[in-house]
Design an enzyme around this catalytic site. Structure first.
Site, mmCIF file in Angstrom:
data_model
loop_
_atom_site.group_PDB
_atom_site.id
_atom_site.type_symbol
_atom_site.label_atom_id
_atom_site.label_comp_id
_atom_site.label_asym_id
_atom_site.label_seq_id
_atom_site.Cartn_x
_atom_site.Cartn_y
_atom_site.Cartn_z
ATOM 1 N N ASP A 1 0.624 -4.233 6.488
ATOM 2 C CA ASP A 1 1.297 -5.462 6.054
ATOM 3 C C ASP A 1 2.590 -5.725 6.831
ATOM 4 O O ASP A 1 3.633 -6.055 6.246
ATOM 5 C CB ASP A 1 1.583 -5.418 4.541
ATOM 6 C CG ASP A 1 0.303 -5.296 3.728
ATOM 7 O OD1 ASP A 1 -0.777 -5.567 4.290
ATOM 8 O OD2 ASP A 1 0.376 -4.929 2.558
ATOM 9 N N TRP B 1 -8.702 2.808 -1.595
ATOM 10 C CA TRP B 1 -9.503 1.827 -2.337
ATOM 11 C C TRP B 1 -8.583 0.968 -3.189
ATOM 12 O O TRP B 1 -7.889 1.474 -4.073
ATOM 13 C CB TRP B 1 -10.551 2.518 -3.199
ATOM 14 C CG TRP B 1 -11.585 1.561 -3.722
ATOM 15 C CD1 TRP B 1 -12.202 0.568 -3.038
ATOM 16 C CD2 TRP B 1 -12.122 1.528 -5.048
ATOM 17 N NE1 TRP B 1 -13.099 -0.101 -3.849
ATOM 18 C CE2 TRP B 1 -13.070 0.471 -5.080
ATOM 19 C CE3 TRP B 1 -11.914 2.287 -6.198
ATOM 20 C CZ2 TRP B 1 -13.793 0.155 -6.240
ATOM 21 C CZ3 TRP B 1 -12.634 1.974 -7.342
ATOM 22 C CH2 TRP B 1 -13.568 0.921 -7.350
ATOM 23 N N ASN B 2 -8.602 -0.329 -2.954
ATOM 24 C CA ASN B 2 -7.713 -1.244 -3.668
ATOM 25 C C ASN B 2 -8.312 -1.708 -4.991
ATOM 26 O O ASN B 2 -8.594 -2.881 -5.213
ATOM 27 C CB ASN B 2 -7.360 -2.436 -2.777
ATOM 28 C CG ASN B 2 -6.187 -2.118 -1.874
ATOM 29 O OD1 ASN B 2 -5.217 -1.490 -2.282
ATOM 30 N ND2 ASN B 2 -6.280 -2.540 -0.620
ATOM 31 N N ASN C 1 -5.655 2.806 -5.327
ATOM 32 C CA ASN C 1 -4.378 2.120 -5.484
ATOM 33 C C ASN C 1 -4.387 1.490 -6.879
ATOM 34 O O ASN C 1 -5.221 0.630 -7.159
ATOM 35 C CB ASN C 1 -4.227 1.048 -4.398
ATOM 36 C CG ASN C 1 -2.831 0.462 -4.343
ATOM 37 O OD1 ASN C 1 -1.881 1.005 -4.904
ATOM 38 N ND2 ASN C 1 -2.690 -0.660 -3.659
#
Length: 735
Positions: free
Chosen positions: A264, A359-360, A393
């Site tokens: 990001d 893994w979001n 996450n």
């Protein structure tokens, strides 16, 4: 004789019933587990063999579980240790050779807890904890080990970081469920990221980290401290030295595992060769020199397939130039994504190593008005060996996140034997054992994300959905089904009851506080469901007085729900409180409209049946903007922000289409970068065909326009002639 036979049968049934109670499921599901026939009653005392050489944290847990071995007896022995220890030497051939593997057996005269290493011993004790029912345990033999090497949680969400107390509870929960990794990387910690990543932590924060490291070690968890320097890093000797000095300061606090995040960000920090050079330097002159530090982890800038540009070779550069021992994180085909074999094969070929999956889910920093407490699925079951690590996450709600974390622990330990529904229901019981039925009702209807910019959705209200669908079809045909009516009424009653029970539960007060706004909305939804059913019954019966009573109450409940949504959880991104938003609330809204229209037809009335929804929508040619939700608050039309870097191509636009022509008073936007007004052009239109350009001003990252124009369409277009990188922190149209 008949009485003796009956008594014998009763005794046999009791024994089998007791065995059934004692031989319940173990989580994470073991690789090999064989139950014996006998139920073992543990004596008051026992002989503990191997205590002096075994993992001291495992021994402490064992003693806490069984008590001190006062009144020692030679008749019952507990053997504990790891491969090579004298106490378990004769069981060495039974211990799995995989890291963190263990062998556990229970017989009428002994228990064996033998790990392949210290963590294996610790995990053997954790399994024993689940098997014990008081002082009783069934004979069993287990050979077990994890398939995925590193398993755990990355605190990497945007929003309010977890409190220190919440992190301590998390670490103990990880130990209980055989997770070995906690990555500390909260985006809003200034000493982890910009602007203060170069500075050491102040004394109080340093003490907190020191305590977290200690508690992590006690629970067999690697505390991984992550730094996020990419947004303002200077590729020079000074910044490299400052980064290494920061790592040294964290090492002095006890940290023995590290990560560097380049996610990001935009600008110079995204350069893959420079990232690789820096990481190799850290690996060569810090990780390998220390000797007691776990493999370095990095999160790349291109951390998912949809953002990757193979032609530019970012990932292949990392794969070729990064030291082979450095782990590379990956979220899947998109930012929010299922994890598949084809997706891992695609990235693994480029990075020349198994991906370390970030893994979001259940992270909710892009849908903060929702709680994501549904089942963990979308993870293929035969890909455990294709990944080097798997971390989830979570939400900023630490206790609520435990439901997904529990199932992630189960999946990553033994993917091929992972069962979605069984693990989910076991997670609910683990988080709130005393009131698991009420919590299950709540999570059944708080699973989906609602419409969102990533387009990721989850199942919700699965069991009741067919009933709701049949009932709604019947209502539209003018047929009220009594069977479906009663089933729905029962579900709405359970919702009301569960909301009250959970709100006052003392078993997990932290969970109750996290859920409180959603519990209030949940109860309001349940009451609304009961009332809208009553409206239908009154309309069908032609009972005007009863219908009007229920109609007025429904209007009051609608206003109350709106007030809850406008009062609680007023974050700047997705404020409000949504619950049951995929099935139950839409059902209630639709039934209200249909029931009111039915009453109006029968009674010649003109009662208002409208349910307020946002009449406006966003529209865009930028791929990442295409499904962004829009909400309305007073005279402000708000496009839901995004947190990731946006690749905004030349000529592409982001805009809002209104439901009618209005006088626009202004625009407020924040694209996270300075000078964005220099390459963006603001345009308005009445018909979406003829456009007028409007001037904008900029202060820091903020872009504003004072307007007094009639329009139905408003958009901002990239007119720079080239692709730009930006964020979407804010986009508000003022009427």
């Amino acid at each position: 004789m008949r009485i003796r036979i009956i008594c014998l049968c009763v005794c046999v049934l009791c024994v089998y019933s007791l065995r059934a109670q004692l031989s319940g499921p173990v989580y994470p599901v073991p690789q090999e587990m064989k139950w014996g026939l006998q139920v073992v009653e543990l004596p008051a005392g026992f002989q503990l063999t191997g205590e002096s050489s075994a993992n001291p944290f495992a021994v402490n847990q064992l003693k806490a579980l069984l008590g001190e071995e006062s009144g020692k007896t030679e008749k019952f022995t507990i053997y504990i240790g790891k491969r090579g220890d004298k106490a378990v030497r004769k069981y060495a051939h039974l211990i799995p050779q995989q890291p963190e593997g263990y062998y556990l057996s229970v017989a009428d005269d002994r228990i064996v807890l033998a790990g392949n290493d210290d963590r294996g011993t610790y995990y053997a004790v954790q399994t024993l904890r689940q098997l014990l029912q008081g002082k009783r345990i069934q004979e069993v033999e287990i050979r077990d080990y994890p398939v995925v090497r590193f398993r755990g949680v990355v605190e990497g969400f945007y929003g309010t970081p977890w409190s220190h107390e919440a992190r301590l509870r998390q670490l103990r929960f990880y130990g209980d469920n055989k997770l070995n990794t906690y990555i500390y990387g909260p985006k809003d910690d200034p000493f982890h990221s910009c602007p203060d990543w170069r500075k050491p932590y102040p004394a109080e924060e340093a003490d907190h980290i020191r305590e977290l490291v200690r508690v992590a070690r006690e629970n067999a968890v690697d505390f991984v401290w992550a730094i996020h320097p990419g947004q303002d890093i200077k590729w020079n000797e000074e910044d490299r030295s400052l980064l290494l000095a920061k790592f040294e300061s964290m090492y002095r606090l006890g940290v023995r595992a590290f990560a560097v995040f380049f996610d990001d960000i935009s600008g110079e920090g995204t350069h893959p060769e420079r990232q690789a050079d820096l990481l190799n330097y850290i690996d060569n002159y810090f990780v390998k020199v220390k000797g007691d530090v776990t493999p370095l982890i990095m999160c790349p800038t291109e951390y998912n397939k949809s953002w990757s540009n193979p032609a530019k070779g970012y990932l292949t550069t990392l794969g070729t130039k990064l030291n082979s021992g450095i782990q590379i994180m990956w979220t899947g085909d998109r930012v929010i994504s299922d994890i598949t074999e084809s997706g891992l094969a695609w990235v693994n070929e480029k990075i020349k190593r198994p991906a370390y999956v970030w893994w979001n889910f259940p992270v909710s920093d892009y849908v903060r008005d929702h709680l994501l407490m549904g089942a963990v699925y979308g993870l293929e079951l035969h890909i455990g060996k294709e990944m080097s690590g798997f971390v989830t996450n979570p939400m900023e709600h630490a206790e609520a996140s435990k439901i997904a974390i529990f199932s992630v622990a189960d999946y990553a330990w033994n993917p091929e034997h992972y069962h979605v529904q069984g693990s989910w229901k076991a997670a609910v019981k683990a988080v709130l054992p005393g009131e698991s039925e009420s919590l299950q009702v709540f999570v059944n209807h708080n699973s989906d994300l609602g419409p969102n910019g990533h387009g990721y959705r989850r199942e919700e209200s699965v069991e009741i959905y067919p009933v709701a669908d049949r009932f709604l079809k019947g209502c539209r045909q003018g047929k009220l089904s009594s069977e479906e009516y009663l089933l729905l009424a029962d579900e709405f009653t359970k919702i009301v009851e569960a909301a009250d029970v959970l709100a006052v539960n003392q078993e997990n007060r932290a969970l109750a506080e996290e859920l409180r706004p959603w519990l209030e909305q949940f109860k309001n939804m349940g009451l609304s469901g009961l009332e809208v059913l009553a409206m239908w019954k009154a309309a069908e019966a032609g009972d005007k007085d009863m219908f009007l009573r229920k109609y007025k109450h429904m209007r009051a409940l609608q206003q109350k729900g709106f007030a809850i949504d406008q009062t609680y959880n007023q974050n700047p991104y997705q404020p409000g409180v949504k619950t049951g938003s995929k099935v139950m609330q839409p059902l209630i809204d639709t039934l209200f409209v249909l029931a009111t229209e039915c009453y109006n037809r029968k009674c010649g009335a003109q009662l208002d049946s409208k349910i307020f929804t946002s009449p406006h929508q966003s529209y865009s040619t930028v791929e990442q903007f295409k499904t962004l939700p829009v909400r309305v608050k007073n005279n402000r039309i708000i496009v839901s922000p995004m947190l990731e870097v946006v690749k905004w191509g030349n000529g592409q636009y982001l805009g809002v289409e209104l439901d009618n022509v209005y006088t626009l008073k202004g625009l407020e936007a924040d694209f996270g970068v300075k000078e964005s007004a220099a390459w963006l052009q603001l345009e308005t239109s009445v018909d979406g065909k003829l456009w007028e350009t409007v001037g904008m001003s900029q202060h820091e990252n903020q872009v504003k326009a004072q307007l007094d124009v009639k329009a139905r369409f408003i958009r901002i277009v990239n007119k720079s002639g080239q692709e730009q990188q930006a964020y979407l922190r804010k986009f508000v149209v003022v009427l």
